[in-house]
Design a protein around this motif. Structure first.
Motif, short mmCIF file in Angstrom:
data_model
loop_
_atom_site.label_atom_id
_atom_site.label_comp_id
_atom_site.label_asym_id
_atom_site.label_seq_id
_atom_site.Cartn_x
_atom_site.Cartn_y
_atom_site.Cartn_z
N VAL A 104 -0.78 13.16 -13.90
CA VAL A 104 -1.94 14.31 -13.38
C VAL A 104 -1.19 15.49 -13.07
CG1 VAL A 104 -3.39 12.23 -12.43
CG2 VAL A 104 -1.99 13.64 -11.00
N SER A 105 0.07 15.64 -13.32
CA SER A 105 0.69 16.92 -12.88
C SER A 105 0.28 18.08 -13.48
CB SER A 105 2.14 16.68 -12.76
OG SER A 105 2.60 16.50 -14.11
N GLY A 106 0.06 17.66 -14.94
CA GLY A 106 -0.25 19.02 -15.77
C GLY A 106 -1.73 19.19 -15.93
N SER A 107 -2.33 18.41 -15.24
CA SER A 107 -3.92 18.62 -15.23
C SER A 107 -4.47 19.64 -14.70
CB SER A 107 -4.55 17.27 -15.00
OG SER A 107 -6.01 17.35 -14.96
N PRO A 108 -5.60 20.47 -15.12
CA PRO A 108 -6.22 21.46 -14.41
C PRO A 108 -6.77 21.19 -13.16
CG PRO A 108 -7.30 21.02 -16.14
CD PRO A 108 -6.22 20.33 -16.60
N THR A 109 -7.04 19.61 -12.97
CA THR A 109 -7.49 18.98 -11.90
C THR A 109 -6.92 18.07 -11.34
OG1 THR A 109 -9.17 17.84 -13.34
CG2 THR A 109 -10.00 20.05 -12.27
N PRO A 110 -5.72 17.93 -10.87
CA PRO A 110 -4.74 17.06 -10.63
C PRO A 110 -4.96 15.91 -9.43
CG PRO A 110 -4.10 19.06 -9.50
CD PRO A 110 -5.00 19.41 -10.34
N LEU A 111 -6.30 16.30 -8.90
CA LEU A 111 -6.78 15.14 -8.00
C LEU A 111 -7.77 14.24 -8.70
CD1 LEU A 111 -7.25 17.12 -4.61
CD2 LEU A 111 -5.44 15.58 -5.36
N ASN A 112 -8.08 14.53 -9.95
CA ASN A 112 -9.05 13.86 -10.83
C ASN A 112 -8.20 12.96 -11.85
OD1 ASN A 112 -11.36 14.94 -9.30
ND2 ASN A 112 -11.60 16.54 -10.82
N LEU A 113 -8.34 11.64 -11.67
CA LEU A 113 -7.55 10.80 -12.25
C LEU A 113 -8.49 10.24 -13.45
CD1 LEU A 113 -4.87 9.36 -12.54
CD2 LEU A 113 -5.82 7.48 -11.08
N SER A 114 -7.96 10.39 -14.84
CA SER A 114 -8.60 9.80 -15.82
C SER A 114 -8.21 8.61 -16.60
CB SER A 114 -8.51 10.83 -17.12
OG SER A 114 -7.03 10.93 -17.60
N VAL A 115 -8.97 7.74 -17.07
CA VAL A 115 -8.57 6.52 -17.76
C VAL A 115 -7.05 6.69 -18.56
CG1 VAL A 115 -8.98 4.74 -19.46
CG2 VAL A 115 -10.82 5.51 -17.86
N TYR A 123 0.84 -1.23 0.17
CA TYR A 123 -0.16 0.08 -0.06
C TYR A 123 1.03 1.29 0.04
CZ TYR A 123 -2.73 3.88 2.23
OH TYR A 123 -3.58 4.95 2.28
N VAL A 124 0.43 2.24 -0.70
CA VAL A 124 0.95 3.49 -0.52
C VAL A 124 -0.03 4.62 -0.76
CG1 VAL A 124 3.25 3.30 -1.76
CG2 VAL A 124 1.24 3.92 -3.16
N SER A 125 0.04 5.74 0.14
CA SER A 125 -1.08 6.66 0.21
C SER A 125 -0.91 7.91 -1.09
CB SER A 125 -1.08 7.35 1.60
OG SER A 125 0.14 7.79 1.80
N SER A 126 0.19 8.19 -1.59
CA SER A 126 0.37 9.23 -2.52
C SER A 126 0.71 8.70 -3.73
CB SER A 126 1.27 10.10 -1.83
OG SER A 126 1.73 11.34 -2.49
N PRO A 127 0.31 9.53 -4.92
CA PRO A 127 -0.86 10.71 -4.84
C PRO A 127 -2.25 10.23 -4.71
CG PRO A 127 -0.12 10.20 -6.97
CD PRO A 127 0.70 9.24 -6.15
N ALA A 173 3.04 4.46 -8.64
CA ALA A 173 2.49 5.88 -8.01
C ALA A 173 3.12 7.05 -8.55
CB ALA A 173 2.51 5.54 -6.25
N HIS A 174 4.36 7.03 -8.46
CA HIS A 174 5.20 8.30 -9.26
C HIS A 174 4.66 8.71 -10.63
CE1 HIS A 174 8.31 11.05 -10.07
NE2 HIS A 174 8.74 10.24 -11.27
N GLU A 175 4.42 7.56 -11.44
CA GLU A 175 4.10 7.84 -12.69
C GLU A 175 2.70 8.25 -12.79
OE1 GLU A 175 5.83 8.19 -15.27
OE2 GLU A 175 7.74 7.26 -14.09
N LEU A 176 1.92 7.89 -11.84
CA LEU A 176 0.35 8.59 -11.74
C LEU A 176 0.52 9.83 -11.11
CD1 LEU A 176 -1.94 5.51 -9.84
CD2 LEU A 176 -1.91 6.57 -12.17
N ARG A 177 1.52 10.35 -10.29
CA ARG A 177 1.39 11.65 -10.20
C ARG A 177 2.16 12.61 -11.21
NH1 ARG A 177 2.33 14.78 -5.54
NH2 ARG A 177 2.20 13.22 -4.31
N VAL A 178 3.03 11.94 -12.00
CA VAL A 178 3.38 12.73 -13.33
C VAL A 178 2.27 12.90 -14.29
CG1 VAL A 178 4.94 12.55 -15.14
CG2 VAL A 178 5.93 11.89 -12.98
#
Length: 512
Positions: free
Chosen positions: A144-155, A90-94, A137-142
């Motif tokens: 969404v990093s440029g997204s205007p809504t970085p807490l919303n993950l798309s497919v 388990y990891v908690s971030s992002p 987990a790191h690649e998920l952060r990358v």
């Protein structure tokens, strides 16, 4: 080699995950774990031991939710004695992520340094699976990093992250993971070394439930149907409400499944990459019989016997082809674990006599051809031959449905050093002498590959590294194998990690 299982359903999945995991128990007996998700919260229980030992009723009651993943562990890397290494991790971030992994990475040390020094992420165990989780987990952060809504993950973000993982991570991996609040991700390495299959079940209300598993046999008891294999390099994402998306996430991919899955690891009633494991083993028996006929005077063979259980289909077809009686002379105690899976040579040797018991009347005064799936370290084979001779056999011939295992496997099988392999730098004659057999006959690699490819011509190639010394990932050389051997025999030469905290999961011994 481990077993992974994941599910998105429209009802609580705790019991189904448990039942599916029991069907995968043969893939790992060291530890087991289940994680379910309800909303944005994970519920986890894991520990050392077999599935029925780890989970009690009270544990199951706490696994709430309609989605989850599960894992049975067979130790190939890291500290097999620590319950902290039981999966999922388990990891908690992002985002909250849990992940289970079947396979073995070949660039773990390099990835660890990247995770620790560049990503500033903490890895708490010696497991390559936890390293892989942190890369994902790191690649998920990358992503969404440029997204205007970085807490919303798309497919698309998820598939982009998987694509980057596949570009960085080398080795064998079949992955199931949960992202809290989003759904289940499953993906396979670009060579498809370890198996992963997709199943589905259409409910009475028309909704569809999905499951992903190392083997399709986990589906049968749950009324799920095998849909297809997850392709080499492919990723699948299933939302919490049951929508399925898939994408080929790497340009360079080829289907090269591990030959040892067909020879030994998978259950015979499984279908892996379009190939019936039972039929493959039966066909191996025919090609092996042809070689036996070339190397042994068949008139000297009185009876053909399998070493239970994996070799039974091969032995039956071999006996039929040679026109010899097929008999069962070795009785297996099904309450003893698989000796090949047990870590430690002393444990393996001790358990052979507990695991198999001969019927002396079946051997007395006979020339016996024993058929096994493979010979790896030779310890089990020698013990069995000695038992058969002590039971009165005149001659003992030994036939292996697999070729000589001469090289280490680095993709998830516990045979990492050449020194442990009886066939390393030995001929078939020398191996026969080592195991006290009169003759040893091994399957030819070409015949083994053709027997499987005949059942699915779309298979591009095979991971035959333990037989041929050719490693499909292209990053394993002599220096790598020497370093692996040194680290195997020097436990202190593990990953250069900071002080670890052992968050062990205890398992209480009660039935409530």
């Amino acid at each position: 080699m481990c077993g992974v299982f994941g599910m998105i359903a429209h009802e609580p999945v705790n019991q189904m995950l448990y039942d599916g995991l029991q069907m995968l128990q043969h893939r790992g007996q060291d530890a087991a774990g289940i994680v379910t998700t309800q909303g944005n919260r994970f519920h986890m229980h894991k520990g050392k031991g077999m599935v029925r030992e780890v989970f009690r009723t009270r544990n199951m009651r706490e696994l709430h939710g309609n989605a989850g993943i599960a894992h049975v562990r067979y130790p190939t890397a890291g500290n097999a004695g620590s319950s902290a290494e039981a999966q999922p991790f388990y990891v908690s971030s992002p985002f909250g992520i849990v992940l289970a992994h079947n396979g073995n990475l070949t660039n773990t040390a390099e990835l660890y340094q990247e995770v620790y020094a560049q990503y500033l992420r903490h890895v708490n165990t010696q497991s390559d699976s936890e390293v892989l989780l942190n890369v994902f987990a790191h690649e998920l952060r990358v992503a969404v990093s440029g997204s205007p809504t970085p807490l919303n993950l798309s497919v698309d973000d998820i598939f982009q992250a998987v694509s980057q993982v596949q570009a960085k991570v080398r080795g064998a991996y079949a992955i199931v993971a949960l992202i809290a609040g989003y759904g289940l991700v499953a993906f396979r390495d670009p060579n498809g070394i370890r198996p992963l299959v997709l199943g589905k079940r259409v409910e009475n209300d028309g909704k569809t439930s999905y499951a992903v598993s190392s083997e399709n046999i986990a589906f049968s008891s749950l009324d799920f149907k095998l849909e297809r294999d997850v392709g080499a390099g492919e990723a699948i994402f299933i939302t919490l409400d049951g929508q399925l998306f898939s994408k080929q996430c790497t340009k360079k991919h080829q289907l090269s499944p591990c030959l040892f899955e067909y020879v030994y690891f998978a259950r015979p009633d499984s279908v892996i990459d379009g190939v019936s494991v039972y039929q493959a083993r039966a066909d191996m028996g025919i090609t092996l019989a042809k070689k036996v006929k070339r190397e042994i005077d068949v008139n000297e063979i009185d009876v053909v016997m399998p070493i239970p259980d994996t070799s039974r289909p091969s032995a039956m077809e071999l006996a039929r082809y040679l026109g010899k009686p097929y008999r069962e002379g070795l009785i297996k105690n099904r309450y003893i674990g698989r000796t090949f899976i047990m870590p430690g040579q002393a444990t393996r040797k001790k358990s052979v006599r507990q695991k198999l018991n001969p019927i002396p009347s079946e051997f007395a005064g006979k020339n016996v051809l024993l058929v096994d799936d493979s010979i790896v370290r030779g310890t089990t084979s020698r013990e069995i031959v000695d038992m058969v001779r002590a039971s009165g056999a005149k001659k003992v011939f030994f036939a292996s449905a697999a070729p000589e295992v001469r090289f280490p496997n680095v993709y998830g099988i516990d045979m990492p050093t050449r020194e442990e392999l009886i066939a390393h730098q030995r001929s078939a004659v020398e191996i026969a002498h080592e195991i006290n057999a009169d003759v040893c006959v091994f399957q030819d690699l070409h015949d083994l590959e053709q027997a499987i490819r005949h059942l699915n011509p779309e298979i591009d190639g095979f991971d035959s590294s333990c037989f041929s010394g050719c490693y499909v990932t292209g990053d394993v050389n002599e220096a790598y194998l020497n370093e692996l051997s040194a680290s195997k025999h020097s436990p202190k030469q593990n990953l250069p990690m900071p002080t670890l905290i052992d968050y062990s999961v205890s398992v209480e011994d009660d039935d409530n």
